[in-house]
Design a protein around this motif. Sequence first.
Motif, PDB file in Angstrom:
ATOM      1  N   GLU A 216       0.831  -1.202   0.000  1.00  0.00           N
ATOM      2  CA  GLU A 216       0.000   0.000   0.000  1.00  0.00           C
ATOM      3  C   GLU A 216       0.868   1.255   0.000  1.00  0.00           C
ATOM      4  O   GLU A 216       0.549   2.250  -0.671  1.00  0.00           O
ATOM      5  CB  GLU A 216      -0.911  -0.007   1.229  1.00  0.00           C
ATOM      6  N   THR A 217       1.967   1.201   0.751  1.00  0.00           N
ATOM      7  CA  THR A 217       2.888   2.337   0.797  1.00  0.00           C
ATOM      8  C   THR A 217       3.493   2.603  -0.567  1.00  0.00           C
ATOM      9  O   THR A 217       3.604   3.759  -1.006  1.00  0.00           O
ATOM     10  CB  THR A 217       4.008   2.066   1.819  1.00  0.00           C
ATOM     11  N   ALA A 218       3.889   1.549  -1.273  1.00  0.00           N
ATOM     12  CA  ALA A 218       4.462   1.696  -2.607  1.00  0.00           C
ATOM     13  C   ALA A 218       3.419   2.224  -3.592  1.00  0.00           C
ATOM     14  O   ALA A 218       3.725   3.077  -4.432  1.00  0.00           O
ATOM     15  CB  ALA A 218       5.016   0.367  -3.092  1.00  0.00           C
ATOM     16  N   ASP A 219       2.175   1.732  -3.501  1.00  0.00           N
ATOM     17  CA  ASP A 219       1.108   2.219  -4.377  1.00  0.00           C
ATOM     18  C   ASP A 219       0.857   3.709  -4.163  1.00  0.00           C
ATOM     19  O   ASP A 219       0.595   4.449  -5.117  1.00  0.00           O
ATOM     20  CB  ASP A 219      -0.188   1.435  -4.118  1.00  0.00           C
ATOM     21  N   HIS A 220       0.937   4.142  -2.909  1.00  0.00           N
ATOM     22  CA  HIS A 220       0.747   5.552  -2.602  1.00  0.00           C
ATOM     23  C   HIS A 220       1.852   6.386  -3.239  1.00  0.00           C
ATOM     24  O   HIS A 220       1.599   7.466  -3.797  1.00  0.00           O
ATOM     25  CB  HIS A 220       0.736   5.753  -1.082  1.00  0.00           C
ATOM     26  N   ALA A 221       3.084   5.883  -3.182  1.00  0.00           N
ATOM     27  CA  ALA A 221       4.212   6.581  -3.793  1.00  0.00           C
ATOM     28  C   ALA A 221       4.063   6.632  -5.312  1.00  0.00           C
ATOM     29  O   ALA A 221       4.417   7.637  -5.948  1.00  0.00           O
ATOM     30  CB  ALA A 221       5.520   5.901  -3.411  1.00  0.00           C
ATOM     31  N   ILE A 222       3.534   5.573  -5.908  1.00  0.00           N
ATOM     32  CA  ILE A 222       3.324   5.543  -7.354  1.00  0.00           C
ATOM     33  C   ILE A 222       2.317   6.614  -7.769  1.00  0.00           C
ATOM     34  O   ILE A 222       2.510   7.323  -8.772  1.00  0.00           O
ATOM     35  CB  ILE A 222       2.829   4.152  -7.807  1.00  0.00           C
ATOM     36  N   THR A 223       1.244   6.756  -6.993  1.00  0.00           N
ATOM     37  CA  THR A 223       0.243   7.780  -7.296  1.00  0.00           C
ATOM     38  C   THR A 223       0.863   9.167  -7.233  1.00  0.00           C
ATOM     39  O   THR A 223       0.612  10.024  -8.089  1.00  0.00           O
ATOM     40  CB  THR A 223      -0.939   7.693  -6.314  1.00  0.00           C
ATOM     41  N   TYR A 224       1.695   9.389  -6.207  1.00  0.00           N
ATOM     42  CA  TYR A 224       2.391  10.675  -6.092  1.00  0.00           C
ATOM     43  C   TYR A 224       3.309  10.873  -7.295  1.00  0.00           C
ATOM     44  O   TYR A 224       3.330  11.955  -7.901  1.00  0.00           O
ATOM     45  CB  TYR A 224       3.197  10.730  -4.795  1.00  0.00           C
TER      46      TYR A 224
ATOM     47  N   PRO B 157       5.837  10.541   2.743  1.00  0.00           N
ATOM     48  CA  PRO B 157       5.296   9.956   3.975  1.00  0.00           C
ATOM     49  C   PRO B 157       3.921   9.328   3.753  1.00  0.00           C
ATOM     50  O   PRO B 157       3.160   9.755   2.878  1.00  0.00           O
ATOM     51  CB  PRO B 157       5.210  11.155   4.930  1.00  0.00           C
ATOM     52  N   GLU B 158       3.642   8.326   4.529  1.00  0.00           N
ATOM     53  CA  GLU B 158       2.368   7.629   4.438  1.00  0.00           C
ATOM     54  C   GLU B 158       1.212   8.606   4.621  1.00  0.00           C
ATOM     55  O   GLU B 158       1.204   9.426   5.534  1.00  0.00           O
ATOM     56  CB  GLU B 158       2.301   6.540   5.507  1.00  0.00           C
ATOM     57  N   GLY B 159       0.230   8.529   3.735  1.00  0.00           N
ATOM     58  CA  GLY B 159      -0.959   9.365   3.864  1.00  0.00           C
ATOM     59  C   GLY B 159      -0.824  10.752   3.273  1.00  0.00           C
ATOM     60  O   GLY B 159      -1.784  11.536   3.306  1.00  0.00           O
ATOM     61  N   TYR B 160       0.344  11.086   2.710  1.00  0.00           N
ATOM     62  CA  TYR B 160       0.532  12.427   2.153  1.00  0.00           C
ATOM     63  C   TYR B 160      -0.053  12.482   0.747  1.00  0.00           C
ATOM     64  O   TYR B 160       0.319  11.709  -0.127  1.00  0.00           O
ATOM     65  CB  TYR B 160       2.014  12.783   2.099  1.00  0.00           C
ATOM     66  N   ASN B 161      -0.984  13.404   0.533  1.00  0.00           N
ATOM     67  CA  ASN B 161      -1.592  13.574  -0.777  1.00  0.00           C
ATOM     68  C   ASN B 161      -0.805  14.586  -1.603  1.00  0.00           C
ATOM     69  O   ASN B 161      -0.264  15.555  -1.071  1.00  0.00           O
ATOM     70  CB  ASN B 161      -3.044  14.037  -0.634  1.00  0.00           C
TER      71      ASN B 161
END
Length: 270
Positions: A12-20, A137-141
């Motif tokens: 999930e952390t990696a997916d969040h970074a990919i979106t960023y 960071p986790e949760g950062y949009n």
Amino acid sequence: MINILCPTDFSETADHAITYAANLAKVVGAKLTLLNVQSVFSLPTVEVIKGKFLATDPVRERLEEKSYQIMRDFKITCLSEVEPSNKRVSDIIADRSKDFDLIIMGTLGVRDLYEFFFGGRAYQVAKESSTPILLIPEGYNYLDISSIVYAFDFEGEKRLPMKQATIWVKTLAAKITILQVKKHYDRKAEVNSQEIQNSIKAANDSIDIQFETLFSDELTQAINSFILRRKANAVALCSKDHSILKTFFHESVIKELSFTATYPILVVHE
């Protein structure tokens, strides 16, 4: 064209970074590459002893699907690579990053940021790679990076590594403030500091550099408070600056920073 590398383990952390990373790639007109490393070091010891091979085909299909999804959603060029290897994951990422302008990795807060500076995977990548790394960071949009605070002891070092930072300041059309934190005021040192600032500005006349000095015994708190007060979008750190590693980022300070940092951390190299 700017090339951005985003390693992923499908977490999930990696997916969040990919979106960023996809958002940033769209803004700066960059090409994004997703990388998954299949290393024997990731296998349990018993599986290695059994001679189990890395199953890369299912991983490659999954990563290609993720890449297509990014291209559809963000209208950018997004490639995918799966790298099977008998080397460490961090070694592969660091070696592959030579062909890229930026690495983007997600963090989980206190554990990952602590490991970053004291032996974890991201730390090893930063240590072995010469490519800038942006930690999310986790949760950062995603927000456009329009203001960067570069924490560096320019007075003590009598220099300021700016090559990589300048590239991204220009690319992002961001403002940059160079911040140093000192324990106490020294009139003689202030005169010397002004001379150093003038020298740094002259050497970097293609960008607008502002300087700030804070006086505090609480280094991390001072940096974090300054960033929040100025509403900066990111903090920049130089990983090869040994004096910073000894002052700003000894064990207790990095733990404190990881608890409070709610913004991206851009790690540049000399």
